[in-house]
Design an enzyme around this catalytic site. Structure first.
Site, PDB file in Angstrom:
ATOM      1  N   ASP A  60       6.399  -2.282   3.118  1.00  0.00           N
ATOM      2  CA  ASP A  60       6.004  -3.862   3.318  1.00  0.00           C
ATOM      3  C   ASP A  60       7.095  -4.486   4.060  1.00  0.00           C
ATOM      4  OD1 ASP A  60       3.795  -3.015   1.726  1.00  0.00           O
ATOM      5  OD2 ASP A  60       4.183  -4.445   0.016  1.00  0.00           O
ATOM      6  N   HIS A 111      -0.176  -7.780   5.207  1.00  0.00           N
ATOM      7  CA  HIS A 111       0.578  -8.040   4.002  1.00  0.00           C
ATOM      8  C   HIS A 111       0.889  -9.654   3.742  1.00  0.00           C
ATOM      9  CE1 HIS A 111       2.835  -7.401   0.488  1.00  0.00           C
ATOM     10  NE2 HIS A 111       4.255  -7.866   1.062  1.00  0.00           N
ATOM     11  N   HIS A 115       3.928 -14.166   3.223  1.00  0.00           N
ATOM     12  CA  HIS A 115       4.386 -13.695   1.845  1.00  0.00           C
ATOM     13  C   HIS A 115       4.359 -14.854   1.158  1.00  0.00           C
ATOM     14  CE1 HIS A 115       6.459 -10.804  -0.928  1.00  0.00           C
ATOM     15  NE2 HIS A 115       6.036 -10.179   0.020  1.00  0.00           N
ATOM     16  N   HIS A 208      10.299  -0.872   1.365  1.00  0.00           N
ATOM     17  CA  HIS A 208      10.170  -2.209   2.153  1.00  0.00           C
ATOM     18  C   HIS A 208      11.086  -1.800   3.416  1.00  0.00           C
ATOM     19  CE1 HIS A 208       9.212  -3.879  -1.547  1.00  0.00           C
ATOM     20  NE2 HIS A 208       8.703  -4.891  -0.966  1.00  0.00           N
TER      21      HIS A 208
END
Length: 241
Positions: A60, A111, A115, A208
């Site tokens: 991510d 994603h 965020h 990540h």
């Protein structure tokens, strides 16, 4: 000259096959999912059709100019393929790096755009964030996004409905290594992965690629998977119509 070119191509093919020999983690198989509003990941949804000791590698928050290339190198060194869930703002900032990810055999989803904590936003703001991230994905890759992972895994009814209507797969997780602490060491991350594997036994792993310690630790993390006898399954989606 034509014969020489053919010989060089054959040698290159042989080298690639040798590089992906049994000493490497490799990619065991690929699952091609339909473009539909399905949802996977047992922390919130149904399980993918995986056997014991099969895992899906996901990353991510990228693409990150500083860290994603290190992640790509580690994956290439072990002949392992992954799925990258990219933020819209990072797609706009690093489109060439995003395309490199896919050109190296990996798959990509979105994603969110920036965020956010989606539950704190109005329905209109949530849908705006989705629209921006989808537009960034299409601008970079030329197709509609096939999959979405919620930031912080914070799902909302308005977003779930919008994703289902758009035939976008929701990708949750089965296990994680909690790799967002700047002070994390390779040893700590490897231990977290080891514990998660022992607990779950299979499934989607969240990591990540925007995180420096993760990029540094990934060669070790992939060796942990190999040492414990895990197989990598790659996720792809049907081509957009």
């Amino acid at each position: 000259m034509k014969i020489l070119a053919l010989l060089l191509a054959a040698i290159a093919g042989t080298a690639t096959a040798a590089d992906c020999g049994p000493d490497k983690l490799n990619t065991e198989r690929t699952i091609v999912l339909k473009r539909e509003g399905a949802a996977y990941g047992t922390q919130q949804h149904s399980a993918l059709p995986l056997a014991d000791k099969e895992v899906v590698l996901t990353f991510d928050d990228g693409p990150s100019p500083e860290n994603t290339p290190l992640v790509l190198k580690a994956l290439a060194d072990q002949c392992a393929r992954a799925t990258f869930f990219m933020e819209g703002r990072n797609l706009r900032q690093s489109p060439d790096l995003a395309r490199r990810v896919v050109s190296e055999g990996h798959s990509a989803g979105i994603h969110s755009d920036t965020h956010p904590h989606l539950p704190t936003l109005s329905p209109e703001q949530q849908l705006d964030d989705l629209a921006l991230s989808r537009a960034a994905y299409k601008a970079v890759f030329g197709v509609e996004t096939p999959a979405y992972r919620f930031p912080f895994l914070e799902e909302t009814p308005i977003m779930l409905a919008a994703l289902k209507q758009a035939n976008i797969t929701v990708a949750s997780i089965d296990m994680a290594i909690n790799d967002w602490i700047p002070e994390d060491t390779t040893e700590v991350l490897a231990q977290r992965l080891n514990e998660s594997l022992d607990k779950a036994g299979r499934g989607i792993i969240l990591m990540h690629d925007a995180n420096g310690p993760t990029a540094k630790a990934l060669p070790t993390l992939l060796k942990v998977l190999k040492h414990k006898g895990y197989k990598v399954v790659h996720l792809e989606w049907e081509k957009a119509q």
